[in-house]
Write a protein that holds these residues in place. Structure first.
Motif, short mmCIF file in Angstrom:
data_model
loop_
_atom_site.label_atom_id
_atom_site.label_comp_id
_atom_site.label_asym_id
_atom_site.label_seq_id
_atom_site.Cartn_x
_atom_site.Cartn_y
_atom_site.Cartn_z
N TYR A 179 3.44 3.19 -6.76
CA TYR A 179 4.30 3.40 -5.80
C TYR A 179 3.86 2.91 -4.46
CZ TYR A 179 6.96 6.03 -8.89
OH TYR A 179 7.78 6.36 -10.02
N VAL A 180 2.58 3.23 -4.13
CA VAL A 180 1.62 2.80 -3.00
C VAL A 180 1.51 1.18 -2.89
CG1 VAL A 180 -0.45 3.12 -1.57
CG2 VAL A 180 0.37 4.80 -2.56
N HIS A 181 1.12 0.75 -3.98
CA HIS A 181 1.08 -0.80 -3.92
C HIS A 181 2.44 -1.55 -3.74
CE1 HIS A 181 -3.20 -1.31 -4.90
NE2 HIS A 181 -2.71 -0.23 -5.80
N ALA A 182 3.43 -0.83 -4.21
CA ALA A 182 4.77 -1.36 -3.86
C ALA A 182 5.47 -1.14 -2.54
CB ALA A 182 5.93 -0.48 -4.87
N ALA A 183 4.91 -0.08 -1.95
CA ALA A 183 5.17 0.11 -0.60
C ALA A 183 4.39 -0.90 0.33
CB ALA A 183 4.80 1.38 -0.33
N LYS A 184 3.13 -1.27 -0.03
CA LYS A 184 2.48 -2.07 0.81
C LYS A 184 2.92 -3.45 0.63
CE LYS A 184 -2.35 -3.67 0.52
NZ LYS A 184 -1.98 -5.11 1.23
N HIS A 185 3.52 -3.82 -0.86
CA HIS A 185 4.00 -5.27 -0.76
C HIS A 185 5.34 -5.26 0.04
CE1 HIS A 185 5.06 -8.85 -2.71
NE2 HIS A 185 6.25 -8.37 -3.09
N GLY A 196 -2.36 -10.69 8.87
CA GLY A 196 -3.22 -10.48 7.80
C GLY A 196 -2.79 -9.24 6.81
N GLY A 197 -1.51 -8.92 6.75
CA GLY A 197 -1.26 -8.05 5.68
C GLY A 197 -1.52 -6.57 6.17
N THR A 198 -1.44 -5.58 5.19
CA THR A 198 -1.63 -4.31 5.80
C THR A 198 -2.96 -3.83 4.63
OG1 THR A 198 -0.67 -2.05 5.72
CG2 THR A 198 0.18 -3.31 4.17
N PRO A 199 -3.86 -3.22 5.45
CA PRO A 199 -4.79 -2.69 4.69
C PRO A 199 -4.55 -1.36 3.88
CG PRO A 199 -5.19 -2.06 6.89
CD PRO A 199 -3.95 -2.92 6.74
N PHE A 200 -3.45 -0.71 4.18
CA PHE A 200 -3.32 0.68 3.53
C PHE A 200 -3.20 0.74 2.08
CE2 PHE A 200 1.26 0.30 4.40
CZ PHE A 200 1.87 0.64 3.26
N GLY A 201 -3.61 1.46 1.28
CA GLY A 201 -3.14 1.32 -0.22
C GLY A 201 -4.01 0.62 -1.09
#
Length: 138
Positions: free
Chosen positions: A57-63, A45-50
């Motif tokens: 940077y948070v979106h890049a880490a989430k990706h 389901g993907g990750t909910p954080f960020g």
């Protein structure tokens, strides 16, 4: 100990090969089946954080995390596919070369063909949505 000469063969017990194949299916079902379901449930389901963060940077880490999770699931699926295919190939070889005369005439290329055919069949079942669950008999 030297390199075996061509045609020297390898001693294999047909019953032992059947036992190995069946044990592989049982073990892969116990370990891979449970882990596969847990991983798919936790990671698919993907990750909910960020999600609410404005930080690039948070979106890049989430990706990157999502890509890593997808790769982990794909790797686990491929491992399960190959484990089932190898067990099916071992059973096919044991059934095809069940008598000692047939097995004595078997060549390495025969065994390689059986393994390739079992893997191709399992991948085809996977594409059709009928893939064998680890531990399930075929």
């Amino acid at each position: 100990m030297g390199i075996p000469s061509e045609g020297s063969g390898i001693e294999v017990s047909i019953d032992g090969l059947r036992d190995l194949a069946n044990q592989m299916k049982v073990e892969s079902g116990k370990t891979l089946g449970d882990v596969h379901e847990q991983a798919n449930g936790a990671l698919s389901g993907g990750t909910p954080f960020g999600a609410a963060s404005a930080s690039g940077y948070v979106h890049a880490a989430k990706h990157r995390y999502d890509l890593t999770a997808q790769r982990a699931i794909a790797t686990l699926n491929e491992y399960a596919t190959q484990a089932v295919a190898l067990a099916n190939a071992a059973l096919a070889i044991a059934n095809k070369y069940g008598d000692s005369d047939a097995f004595a005439k078997a060549q390495v290329s025969d065994v390689q063909r059986e393994i390739a055919a079992a893997l191709a069949a399992e991948r085809a079942r996977q594409q059709n949505g009928t893939a064998t669950t680890p531990g399930e008999a075929v």
